[in-house]
Structures are given as structure tokens and as C-alpha cells.
Write a protein that holds these residues in place. Structure first.
Motif, PDB file in Angstrom:
ATOM      1  N   TYR A 143      13.847  -3.601   2.650  1.00 24.69           N
ATOM      2  CA  TYR A 143      13.041  -4.698   2.123  1.00 24.69           C
ATOM      3  C   TYR A 143      12.591  -5.550   2.885  1.00 24.69           C
ATOM      4  N   ARG A 203       8.835  -5.543   4.637  1.00 27.53           N
ATOM      5  CA  ARG A 203       8.279  -6.876   4.135  1.00 27.53           C
ATOM      6  C   ARG A 203       7.549  -7.537   5.405  1.00 27.53           C
ATOM      7  N   GLN A 228       4.833  -5.344   7.079  1.00 26.85           N
ATOM      8  CA  GLN A 228       3.597  -5.706   6.180  1.00 26.85           C
ATOM      9  C   GLN A 228       2.772  -7.198   6.409  1.00 26.85           C
ATOM     10  N   LYS A 255       0.090  -5.377   0.313  1.00 26.24           N
ATOM     11  CA  LYS A 255       0.983  -6.132  -0.684  1.00 26.24           C
ATOM     12  C   LYS A 255       2.176  -6.369   0.077  1.00 26.24           C
ATOM     13  N   GLU A 256       2.520  -7.671   0.324  1.00 26.07           N
ATOM     14  CA  GLU A 256       3.829  -7.833   0.881  1.00 26.07           C
ATOM     15  C   GLU A 256       5.055  -7.766   0.214  1.00 26.07           C
ATOM     16  N   ASP A 257       5.561  -6.762  -0.542  1.00 27.72           N
ATOM     17  CA  ASP A 257       6.416  -6.489  -1.455  1.00 27.72           C
ATOM     18  C   ASP A 257       7.537  -5.755  -0.993  1.00 27.72           C
ATOM     19  N   GLY A 258       7.629  -5.407   0.279  1.00 26.77           N
ATOM     20  CA  GLY A 258       8.766  -4.903   0.958  1.00 26.77           C
ATOM     21  C   GLY A 258       9.001  -3.343   0.503  1.00 26.77           C
ATOM     22  N   LYS A 259       7.844  -2.819  -0.078  1.00 30.49           N
ATOM     23  CA  LYS A 259       8.319  -1.545  -0.445  1.00 30.49           C
ATOM     24  C   LYS A 259       7.171  -0.522   0.416  1.00 30.49           C
ATOM     25  N   THR A 282       1.095   1.361   3.190  1.00 31.46           N
ATOM     26  CA  THR A 282       1.817   0.795   4.260  1.00 31.46           C
ATOM     27  C   THR A 282       1.763   1.764   5.434  1.00 31.46           C
TER      28      THR A 282
END
Length: 307
Positions: free
Chosen positions: A40, A44, A47, A61-65, A70
Motif C-alpha cells: 500500500y 501510494r 502514484q 487516484k492515490e489510494d495505494g492500490k 497505475t
């Protein structure tokens, strides 16, 4: 004292950002390699770095996914900075360049996050059947993998067929008539540059029905490897591009080799998986997928290559 402390803190932050990515494991889809990470915190920060790069036009989207968006952004980054191969895998050279362009970025403080399967977008989690899987994703563009573990446990080589779809760039493992595994692969390119002649050759993977005639866990490549002189490595890569004095050639190891033709066409593990034809004729499989298929087939297993 306050000024010195602030200066020290800024220097620490600069050094942290400068060497952040190179200290991390490779970042990529876990179906690509078991050594890949989709942690994660790292994803993130990746990203964030990609979004801040002014040479790119991405809005992740900086969601770590880790997911397709990405991965596409990483490929765009690699193409922008002429990093080869531009395959979406954040390896050593990509990490070095990321550290260079993110020197002034102060990443958010790491926090403890419970790892869940959703962080890896390669899983077939959420799809109960292959029919549902292929209806909801683009098989030609997606790197997602479908896997039915119950069916895979029943595979014994006798009840198994391998199907390779050139148009989809997908390999399917069919067990008892049902798709147990569906994953990206890379087949031969129709127009492949031949380094020694500087001409383009048709290297497409032949269509038809074949039988696996040979299984070797570690086979040496006849094209890619290293050149040695007096015990010292002097070249690494395509042997046809070597222009130096006479040297001994040692081929790279191709893991989980499964021969299809007497002409040298087969399936094997590779880290260079793309969503378009690009090999010299063989079928490239991600290391994890190659290992899985290798374990579920035997000499004589039918392999169908269709378009």
C-alpha cells in the motif's frame, strides 16, 4: 538551534525522497512475479510521484492500490524517459529514475494498513465463473488473471488442454472442458527486427494443434545470454547484436520450458509480458503462470494456438 534543526530535517527529507524507490522491491502485478510487491505505502507513493511528474499527464487516484491505471501510468513514465522495456514493471532502472524526478516530493507519513486481496488487481476474486470474468473485463487489454482453484486441483495432464489465443494474447488452461486459468501471454511478432541482418522477419507463433514434446524446468536460450572472454563477462543481451572479439556464449535460463515444435517454438517463463505480440515466436508466460501450467501439464498434453 531551530534553524539548524530545520535544515537537518530538510536534508533528511531530501535524502529520503532521493533514495526511496530504489530501496523498495520491484513493484508490479503479483501474477507477473512472486517477488513483486503491491504494498500500500509504496504504491501510494508511486502514484504520488507519477501525478507530480510534469512530463506526464496522469491523474491517478492515490489510494495505494495497484491496478491497470497505475500500470499504464508506469508504462507512460518508462516511454517518456526511454526506459526499456516499457512493460509497466517498476524495476531497478525505473526506480532510479523515479528517485531522480521525485527528489523534492515529501511523501506522507507511512501508516499501518491491513493488507487485503483487493490491493492486488490481478486476482480473480469477485468473479465466481470464467463467463462472468470475461464479460466484465477486456481480455485483450487487461492484465487480470482468472483462476479456479477447485478445477486446478483436478488437473492431471490427461484431462488438461492449453489454449493460446493470439488475438487476445491470452493463455487458458482447460480442465475437464472448463477454463481453470486465464492469464495474459505474449506470442510472436509478425514484424520482428532481426539485429544481425537489420531486417524485419515474420516471427509469429504458428497456429494449429500441437503436443508438448519436451518439459525442462531450466533450459538455456540460444539467443539471449552473456558473452565471456577469459572468464570475464563482456556482453549481456541478444547474442546477434554482439560486435566484439570472439567470446564464449552462455544462454539465459528459460524457466518452465514446454516445447511445441521441433523448430524451437515453446512456452516459457518471462518477465516481458505485453498486451501485444512481441516475442521471437515463443509464448511468454509470467513466471507464476508458467510455473503453474508447467506443474499441471505433461509430455503429450494438447496445446491449441488459435486466432
Amino acid at each position: 538551534m531551530i534553524r539548524i534543526t530545520l535544515t537537518t530535517f530538510m536534508l533528511f527529507s531530501f535524502l529520503h525522497a532521493k533514495s526511496y524507490f530504489i530501496k523498495q522491491p520491484d513493484i508490479c502485478d503479483k501474477s507477473f512475479s512472486e517477488k513483486c510487491s503491491t504494498d500500500y505505502q509504496v504504491v501510494r507513493n508511486l502514484q504520488i510521484a507519477l501525478n507530480r511528474d510534469k512530463k506526464l499527464s496522469v491523474h491517478l487516484k492515490e489510494d495505494g492500490k495497484w491496478g491497470e491505471e497505475t500500470q499504464k501510468a508506469v508504462m507512460a513514465f518508462q516511454k517518456t524517459y526511454h526506459l526499456s522495456p516499457a512493460d509497466g514493471v517498476v524495476g531497478r532502472y525505473t526506480k532510479v529514475k523515479l528517485d531522480q524526478v521525485s527528489q523534492k516530493i515529501k511523501f506522507p507519513k507511512d501508516k499501518q494498513v491491513k493488507h487485503v486481496a483487493l490491493i492486488s488487481q490481478s486476482s480473480s476474486k469477485g468473479y465466481t465463473t470464467y463467463r462472468e470474468f470475461k464479460q466484465k473485463i477486456n481480455l485483450r487489454k487487461s492484465f487480470k488473471v482468472f483462476r479456479d482453484n477447485r478445477l486446478l486441483k483436478k488437473a492431471n495432464g490427461k484431462n488438461t488442454i492449453v489454449k493460446i489465443d493470439v488475438s487476445e494474447q491470452r493463455v487458458k488452461l482447460v480442465v475437464n472442458g472448463k477454463v481453470a486459468l486465464c492469464a495474459p501471454c505474449t506470442t510472436g511478432a509478425k514484424h520482428k527486427l532481426e539485429p544481425n541482418t537489420k531486417t524485419y522477419r515474420d516471427k509469429h507463433t504458428p497456429l494449429g494443434t500441437f503436443r508438448i514434446s519436451e518439459k525442462i524446468a531450466e533450459k538455456r536460450s540460444t539467443i539471449f545470454g552473456e558473452m565471456y572472454r577469459h572468464g570475464k563477462k563482456v556482453y549481456h543481451g541478444d547474442r546477434r547484436k554482439y560486435k566484439g572479439p570472439k567470446a564464449k556464449y552462455v544462454g539465459h535460463v528459460m524457466h518452465n520450458w514446454m516445447r511445441l515444435t521441433s523448430g524451437g517454438i515453446g512456452m516459457h517463463a518471462s518477465k516481458y509480458i505485453k498486451r501485444h505480440p512481441g516475442s521471437n515466436g515463443c509464448v511468454r508466460l509470467s513466471p507464476k503462470i508458467a510455473k503453474m501450467i508447467f506443474a499441471k501439464v505433461r509430455t503429450g498434453t494438447k496445446v491449441m494456438v488459435v486466432n
